[in-house]
Motif scaffolding. Structure first.
Motif, PDB file in Angstrom:
ATOM      1  N   LYS A 139      -8.327  13.183   2.102  1.00  0.00           N
ATOM      2  CA  LYS A 139      -9.225  12.216   1.487  1.00  0.00           C
ATOM      3  C   LYS A 139      -9.973  12.830   0.316  1.00  0.00           C
ATOM      4  CE  LYS A 139     -12.766   8.801   2.616  1.00  0.00           C
ATOM      5  NZ  LYS A 139     -13.618   8.227   3.678  1.00  0.00           N
ATOM      6  N   ASP A 140     -10.389  14.089   0.449  1.00  0.00           N
ATOM      7  CA  ASP A 140     -11.116  14.737  -0.639  1.00  0.00           C
ATOM      8  C   ASP A 140     -10.252  14.889  -1.887  1.00  0.00           C
ATOM      9  OD1 ASP A 140     -13.478  14.996   0.703  1.00  0.00           O
ATOM     10  OD2 ASP A 140     -12.994  16.962   1.545  1.00  0.00           O
ATOM     11  N   SER A 141      -8.957  14.970  -1.690  1.00  0.00           N
ATOM     12  CA  SER A 141      -8.076  15.193  -2.841  1.00  0.00           C
ATOM     13  C   SER A 141      -7.710  13.904  -3.568  1.00  0.00           C
ATOM     14  CB  SER A 141      -6.789  15.888  -2.384  1.00  0.00           C
ATOM     15  OG  SER A 141      -6.060  15.048  -1.505  1.00  0.00           O
ATOM     16  N   LEU A 142      -8.071  12.744  -2.984  1.00  0.00           N
ATOM     17  CA  LEU A 142      -7.717  11.471  -3.612  1.00  0.00           C
ATOM     18  C   LEU A 142      -8.541  11.229  -4.876  1.00  0.00           C
ATOM     19  CD1 LEU A 142      -7.407   9.050  -0.555  1.00  0.00           C
ATOM     20  CD2 LEU A 142      -5.553   9.943  -1.972  1.00  0.00           C
ATOM     21  N   THR A 143      -7.889  10.714  -5.884  1.00  0.00           N
ATOM     22  CA  THR A 143      -8.576  10.315  -7.113  1.00  0.00           C
ATOM     23  C   THR A 143      -8.521   8.802  -7.317  1.00  0.00           C
ATOM     24  OG1 THR A 143      -6.555  10.667  -8.414  1.00  0.00           O
ATOM     25  CG2 THR A 143      -8.104  12.521  -8.226  1.00  0.00           C
ATOM     26  N   ASN A 144      -7.762   8.114  -6.468  1.00  0.00           N
ATOM     27  CA  ASN A 144      -7.627   6.658  -6.563  1.00  0.00           C
ATOM     28  C   ASN A 144      -7.588   6.081  -5.148  1.00  0.00           C
ATOM     29  OD1 ASN A 144      -6.993   3.996  -7.012  1.00  0.00           O
ATOM     30  ND2 ASN A 144      -5.215   4.406  -8.316  1.00  0.00           N
ATOM     31  N   TYR A 145      -8.625   5.325  -4.794  1.00  0.00           N
ATOM     32  CA  TYR A 145      -8.722   4.760  -3.450  1.00  0.00           C
ATOM     33  C   TYR A 145      -8.181   3.325  -3.370  1.00  0.00           C
ATOM     34  CZ  TYR A 145     -11.592   8.620  -1.764  1.00  0.00           C
ATOM     35  OH  TYR A 145     -12.037   9.850  -1.373  1.00  0.00           O
ATOM     36  N   SER A 146      -7.481   2.875  -4.379  1.00  0.00           N
ATOM     37  CA  SER A 146      -7.020   1.488  -4.430  1.00  0.00           C
ATOM     38  C   SER A 146      -6.214   1.094  -3.205  1.00  0.00           C
ATOM     39  CB  SER A 146      -6.174   1.258  -5.684  1.00  0.00           C
ATOM     40  OG  SER A 146      -6.954   1.444  -6.835  1.00  0.00           O
ATOM     41  N   ALA A 147      -5.330   1.967  -2.745  1.00  0.00           N
ATOM     42  CA  ALA A 147      -4.450   1.640  -1.620  1.00  0.00           C
ATOM     43  C   ALA A 147      -4.671   2.559  -0.424  1.00  0.00           C
ATOM     44  CB  ALA A 147      -2.995   1.687  -2.062  1.00  0.00           C
ATOM     45  N   TYR A 148      -5.811   3.232  -0.375  1.00  0.00           N
ATOM     46  CA  TYR A 148      -6.085   4.151   0.728  1.00  0.00           C
ATOM     47  C   TYR A 148      -6.230   3.368   2.037  1.00  0.00           C
ATOM     48  CZ  TYR A 148      -8.494   7.670   3.534  1.00  0.00           C
ATOM     49  OH  TYR A 148      -8.855   8.536   4.539  1.00  0.00           O
ATOM     50  N   LYS A 149      -5.399   3.686   3.024  1.00  0.00           N
ATOM     51  CA  LYS A 149      -5.356   3.020   4.330  1.00  0.00           C
ATOM     52  C   LYS A 149      -4.964   1.540   4.225  1.00  0.00           C
ATOM     53  CE  LYS A 149      -8.525   6.019   6.869  1.00  0.00           C
ATOM     54  NZ  LYS A 149      -9.713   6.077   7.763  1.00  0.00           N
ATOM     55  N   ARG A 150      -4.199   1.189   3.202  1.00  0.00           N
ATOM     56  CA  ARG A 150      -3.763  -0.199   3.050  1.00  0.00           C
ATOM     57  C   ARG A 150      -2.738  -0.545   4.132  1.00  0.00           C
ATOM     58  NH1 ARG A 150      -2.149  -2.422  -2.766  1.00  0.00           N
ATOM     59  NH2 ARG A 150      -4.416  -2.092  -2.952  1.00  0.00           N
ATOM     60  N   LYS A 151      -2.914  -1.720   4.749  1.00  0.00           N
ATOM     61  CA  LYS A 151      -1.938  -2.174   5.747  1.00  0.00           C
ATOM     62  C   LYS A 151      -2.102  -3.674   5.977  1.00  0.00           C
ATOM     63  CE  LYS A 151      -4.819  -1.148   9.809  1.00  0.00           C
ATOM     64  NZ  LYS A 151      -4.883  -0.445  11.103  1.00  0.00           N
ATOM     65  N   LEU A 152      -1.070  -4.264   6.531  1.00  0.00           N
ATOM     66  CA  LEU A 152      -1.059  -5.692   6.840  1.00  0.00           C
ATOM     67  C   LEU A 152      -0.691  -5.848   8.308  1.00  0.00           C
ATOM     68  CD1 LEU A 152      -1.278  -8.545   5.530  1.00  0.00           C
ATOM     69  CD2 LEU A 152       1.211  -8.478   5.277  1.00  0.00           C
ATOM     70  N   THR A 153      -1.513  -6.573   9.067  1.00  0.00           N
ATOM     71  CA  THR A 153      -1.259  -6.763  10.493  1.00  0.00           C
ATOM     72  C   THR A 153      -1.251  -8.243  10.833  1.00  0.00           C
ATOM     73  OG1 THR A 153      -3.622  -6.524  10.987  1.00  0.00           O
ATOM     74  CG2 THR A 153      -2.264  -4.550  11.154  1.00  0.00           C
ATOM     75  N   PHE A 154      -0.439  -8.585  11.825  1.00  0.00           N
ATOM     76  CA  PHE A 154      -0.332  -9.953  12.315  1.00  0.00           C
ATOM     77  C   PHE A 154      -0.694  -9.977  13.792  1.00  0.00           C
ATOM     78  CE2 PHE A 154       2.500  -9.632   8.727  1.00  0.00           C
ATOM     79  CZ  PHE A 154       2.326 -10.819   8.040  1.00  0.00           C
ATOM     80  N   ALA A 155      -1.355 -11.046  14.210  1.00  0.00           N
ATOM     81  CA  ALA A 155      -1.704 -11.217  15.614  1.00  0.00           C
ATOM     82  C   ALA A 155      -1.819 -12.704  15.899  1.00  0.00           C
ATOM     83  CB  ALA A 155      -3.017 -10.502  15.942  1.00  0.00           C
ATOM     84  N   GLY A 156      -1.979 -13.037  17.156  1.00  0.00           N
ATOM     85  CA  GLY A 156      -2.110 -14.450  17.491  1.00  0.00           C
ATOM     86  C   GLY A 156      -2.293 -14.668  18.973  1.00  0.00           C
ATOM     87  N   VAL A 157      -2.435 -15.926  19.340  1.00  0.00           N
ATOM     88  CA  VAL A 157      -2.556 -16.299  20.748  1.00  0.00           C
ATOM     89  C   VAL A 157      -1.915 -17.668  20.935  1.00  0.00           C
ATOM     90  CG1 VAL A 157      -4.852 -17.343  20.401  1.00  0.00           C
ATOM     91  CG2 VAL A 157      -4.145 -16.623  22.680  1.00  0.00           C
ATOM     92  N   LEU A 158      -1.204 -17.810  22.042  1.00  0.00           N
ATOM     93  CA  LEU A 158      -0.600 -19.087  22.407  1.00  0.00           C
ATOM     94  C   LEU A 158      -1.119 -19.455  23.792  1.00  0.00           C
ATOM     95  CD1 LEU A 158       1.366 -21.423  21.893  1.00  0.00           C
ATOM     96  CD2 LEU A 158       3.184 -19.996  22.880  1.00  0.00           C
ATOM     97  N   GLN A 159      -1.738 -20.620  23.886  1.00  0.00           N
ATOM     98  CA  GLN A 159      -2.324 -21.063  25.155  1.00  0.00           C
ATOM     99  C   GLN A 159      -1.804 -22.465  25.477  1.00  0.00           C
ATOM    100  OE1 GLN A 159      -6.559 -22.346  25.516  1.00  0.00           O
ATOM    101  NE2 GLN A 159      -6.779 -20.506  26.760  1.00  0.00           N
ATOM    102  N   THR A 160      -1.050 -22.560  26.549  1.00  0.00           N
ATOM    103  CA  THR A 160      -0.540 -23.838  27.022  1.00  0.00           C
ATOM    104  C   THR A 160      -1.152 -24.139  28.379  1.00  0.00           C
ATOM    105  OG1 THR A 160       1.369 -22.888  28.172  1.00  0.00           O
ATOM    106  CG2 THR A 160       1.625 -23.408  25.830  1.00  0.00           C
ATOM    107  N   ARG A 161      -1.265 -25.414  28.712  1.00  0.00           N
ATOM    108  CA  ARG A 161      -1.898 -25.766  29.981  1.00  0.00           C
ATOM    109  C   ARG A 161      -1.388 -27.095  30.521  1.00  0.00           C
ATOM    110  NH1 ARG A 161      -7.975 -26.805  27.571  1.00  0.00           N
ATOM    111  NH2 ARG A 161      -7.911 -24.532  27.722  1.00  0.00           N
ATOM    112  N   TYR A 162      -1.593 -27.257  31.827  1.00  0.00           N
ATOM    113  CA  TYR A 162      -1.340 -28.528  32.497  1.00  0.00           C
ATOM    114  C   TYR A 162      -2.664 -28.999  33.074  1.00  0.00           C
ATOM    115  CZ  TYR A 162       0.153 -31.944  35.981  1.00  0.00           C
ATOM    116  OH  TYR A 162       0.285 -33.090  36.712  1.00  0.00           O
ATOM    117  N   LEU A 163      -3.029 -30.252  32.796  1.00  0.00           N
ATOM    118  CA  LEU A 163      -4.292 -30.811  33.233  1.00  0.00           C
ATOM    119  C   LEU A 163      -4.048 -31.982  34.180  1.00  0.00           C
ATOM    120  CD1 LEU A 163      -6.171 -30.943  29.791  1.00  0.00           C
ATOM    121  CD2 LEU A 163      -6.272 -29.129  31.516  1.00  0.00           C
TER     122      LEU A 163
END
Length: 383
Positions: free
Chosen positions: A30-54
């Protein structure tokens, strides 16, 4: 707005002071970086599916809890349904900037107007003392806002959560918020914000008055957290109202296999919807249209920890809620005994079954203010 900007300036100044006082370990990379534009850049996906019977367990009461005249019509007494089909995308631009989008695709099964899009905000995180986010998000106005939207330990959130959400106090709102630790160990935290207060997916505010909220949260003992909330706001031409709340949660280990989880909350606040809907020529002041509610939610968790079945939870939430206790009081008491079989840690796969029992002080025929019992079985998967 000036008060909030002043508060924001104080938080930023305090944050700068704490940041200088704190020694930060920096890796050689980290100390050697001169450009933090993409430092630790990432894309994550998540979700939830909830089905039920009433299944409605009462004659002449449909699955929504509404009483109907069985001689004139036939209500729907049982159904399969998709309650939530949420997809979340989080993009970390670098170690300070991120964006979050959450959509509930289940809303397309009905009229999607002002629905579907839930979270849509950009967050800037300077350090653990100062985070700021702007866009559409859930204001931290109670313990249920601090819980992830994709973890439902029983049938649903509390009645007061949905009533306060419809009145612009919580649930998904559009605005700006700041939050972070007050002390280095994180045992005392602050949350504050300003937002429109007319609910999600609206192109603009419905008046020139903004809603403000503040929350302090503290870990008093090990696994014991308490919080207090205060807010001020309006909706349409209602005038300015207030809201207050307090909550507590705890995790008590009983043995190697058993834990007791406790959660309780009290809130009171202005009911803008009831005030705006009252069309009588002379109506009471806004301070007379008030909501008030309390719930207690104990859960006994058995940590089975086998290869497939990770845990079993037994719970029974009790809630007392009066949506307009000064002008037209009709308290509603709700009991929800529930059993959850958890097949993957952190509720990534669970089957739940139970009964939601509603009891009103005054039953009103042909409305949802009518005693009812609703049986349910639901499966929820996080990914």
């Amino acid at each position: 707005m000036k008060k909030f900007c002043f508060f924001l300036l104080i938080c930023f100044s305090l944050n700068c002071y704490l940041a200088k006082a704190q020694q930060i370990d920096r890796t050689s990379v980290k100390d050697s970086l001169t450009n933090y534009s993409a430092y630790k850049r990432k894309l994550t996906f998540a979700g939830v599916l909830q089905t039920r019977y009433l299944l409605s367990l009462n004659k002449d009461v449909d699955i929504s809890g509404k009483n109907f005249d069985g001689t004139l019509s036939k209500g729907i007494s049982n159904t399969f349904m998709i309650r939530r089909a949420r997809v979340m995308v989080k993009g970390d631009i670098n170690d300070h900037f991120s964006a979050n989008i959450l959509a509930n695709l289940a809303d397309f099964s009905s009229d999607p107007t002002n629905k579907v899009l839930e979270n849509a905000y950009i967050r800037y995180s300077l350090n653990k003392y100062f985070h700021v986010q702007a866009g559409q998000f859930r204001p931290f106005f109670g313990i249920e806002d601090a819980i992830s939207v994709d973890i439902i330990r029983t049938l649903d959130f509390s009645n007061q959560y949905y009533a306060f959400g419809k009145n612009g106090w919580q649930s998904f709102q559009t605005g700006l918020s700041v939050f972070g630790n007050i002390i280095p160990d994180g045992k005392l935290r602050y949350f504050a914000g300003v937002y429109n207060g007319n609910n999600k997916n609206k192109p603009s505010d419905d008046n020139n008055t903004k809603n403000y909220y503040g929350r302090l949260e503290a870990d008093l003992l090990k696994n014991v957290t308490v919080g207090v909330n205060a807010g001020s706001g309006s909706m349409a031409a209602s005038g300015v109202g207030k809201a207050y709340g307090a909550d507590a949660s705890a995790k008590i280990p009983l043995s190697k296999k058993f834990d007791l989880l406790l959660m309780t909350e009290f809130k009171t606040g202005a009911n803008f919807l009831a005030y705006n809907a009252d069309k009588q020529p002379v109506r009471p002041d806004l301070s007379e249209y008030q909501m008030r509610g309390f719930y207690f939610f104990p859960t006994l968790r058995y940590n089975h920890e086998s290869k497939r079945l990770r845990a079993i939870e037994f719970s029974c939430r009790y809630e007392y809620f009066d949506e307009n206790y000064k002008v037209q009081s009709n308290p509603r008491q709700t009991f929800i005994p529930n059993v959850s079989l958890i097949f993957a840690d952190d509720f990534y796969a669970a089957i739940q079954c139970g009964v939601a029992i509603d009891r009103f002080k005054n039953q009103i025929p042909l409305t949802t203010a009518y005693n009812n019992s609703l049986g349910y079985v639901q499966l929820q998967i996080r990914f």
